[in-house]
Design an enzyme around this catalytic site. Structure first.
Site, PDB file in Angstrom:
ATOM      1  N   HIS A  53       0.857  -1.189   0.000  1.00 33.08           N
ATOM      2  CA  HIS A  53       0.000   0.000   0.000  1.00 33.08           C
ATOM      3  C   HIS A  53       0.893   1.239   0.000  1.00 33.08           C
ATOM      4  O   HIS A  53       2.096   1.155   0.280  1.00 33.08           O
ATOM      5  CB  HIS A  53      -0.905   0.002   1.226  1.00 33.08           C
ATOM      6  CG  HIS A  53      -1.910  -1.106   1.228  1.00 33.08           C
ATOM      7  ND1 HIS A  53      -2.949  -1.165   2.126  1.00 33.08           N
ATOM      8  CD2 HIS A  53      -2.061  -2.201   0.430  1.00 33.08           C
ATOM      9  CE1 HIS A  53      -3.682  -2.234   1.899  1.00 33.08           C
ATOM     10  NE2 HIS A  53      -3.157  -2.884   0.876  1.00 33.08           N
ATOM     11  N   GLU A  55       1.180   3.751   2.039  1.00 32.69           N
ATOM     12  CA  GLU A  55       1.828   4.044   3.317  1.00 32.69           C
ATOM     13  C   GLU A  55       3.007   3.102   3.574  1.00 32.69           C
ATOM     14  O   GLU A  55       4.067   3.533   4.029  1.00 32.69           O
ATOM     15  CB  GLU A  55       0.815   3.920   4.471  1.00 32.69           C
ATOM     16  CG  GLU A  55      -0.346   4.883   4.379  1.00 32.69           C
ATOM     17  CD  GLU A  55      -1.565   4.325   3.655  1.00 32.69           C
ATOM     18  OE1 GLU A  55      -2.684   4.805   3.929  1.00 32.69           O
ATOM     19  OE2 GLU A  55      -1.419   3.411   2.804  1.00 32.69           O
ATOM     20  N   CYS A  83      -5.680   1.734   6.121  1.00 33.42           N
ATOM     21  CA  CYS A  83      -6.316   0.467   6.479  1.00 33.42           C
ATOM     22  C   CYS A  83      -5.678  -0.066   7.766  1.00 33.42           C
ATOM     23  O   CYS A  83      -4.655   0.462   8.222  1.00 33.42           O
ATOM     24  CB  CYS A  83      -6.153  -0.534   5.334  1.00 33.42           C
ATOM     25  SG  CYS A  83      -4.479  -1.191   5.191  1.00 33.42           S
ATOM     26  N   CYS A  86      -1.919  -0.897   7.421  1.00 32.28           N
ATOM     27  CA  CYS A  86      -1.073   0.300   7.359  1.00 32.28           C
ATOM     28  C   CYS A  86      -1.010   1.000   8.712  1.00 32.28           C
ATOM     29  O   CYS A  86       0.055   1.477   9.111  1.00 32.28           O
ATOM     30  CB  CYS A  86      -1.571   1.238   6.270  1.00 32.28           C
ATOM     31  SG  CYS A  86      -1.299   0.573   4.607  1.00 32.28           S
TER      32      CYS A  86
END
Length: 156
Positions: A53, A55, A83, A86
């Protein structure tokens, strides 16, 4: 202290990623003392890596740049509310503050499962007060609309 220019950088990072077909509209910038340490974007599709992701990509790059796993004193700017995976990585990295644009509900509106994952894992009630702060949602919603209208996008 929040600075819009860093959210704009996160949006630009996400735009580059979605236009390249790397993954969803999630870009992140890590800042310390007003200086950009690293940028990242969602590379799930490009890398065939469900954990890459925006991040996570930015955290990996920041830790490499600083040669440490401790990002104390850093802030993270991201286009979408992180999420649970993350959030855990952000906490493990000791990042002080997260500024996000679009909400978990916005993520869901374009097909992502963040809200479902939150419910499965117990939500966000135990996060430190003030750790997450929504900023510049309208700016990030433009990015999400662009992504939502793309031909051939993949939802995962």
């Amino acid at each position: 202290m929040y600075q819009r220019k860093f959210m704009e950088m996160a949006v630009a990072e996400a735009e580059a990623g979605i236009r390249a077909g790397d993954g969803g509209p999630f870009g992140a910038v890590i800042v310390r003392d007003g200086e950009v340490i690293a940028k990242g974007h969602n590379r799930v599709l490009k890398n065939n890596d469900s954990t890459c992701h925006g991040e996570i990509d930015a955290i990996r790059k920041a830790e490499q740049a600083l040669r440490t796993y401790d990002l104390s004193g850093c802030q993270l700017y991201t286009t979408g509310e992180p999420c649970p995976m993350c959030l855990a990585a952000i906490l493990w990295a000791n990042i002080d503050k997260v500024y996000y644009g679009c909400t978990t509900e916005d993520n869901g509106a374009i097909g992502f499962r963040d809200e479902k994952m939150d419910k499965m894992l117990g939500g966000r009630a135990n996060l430190p007060e003030g750790f997450l702060e929504e900023r510049d949602r309208a700016l990030c919603l433009e990015l999400f609309r662009e992504y939502d209208n793309m031909e051939g996008k993949v939802i995962y």
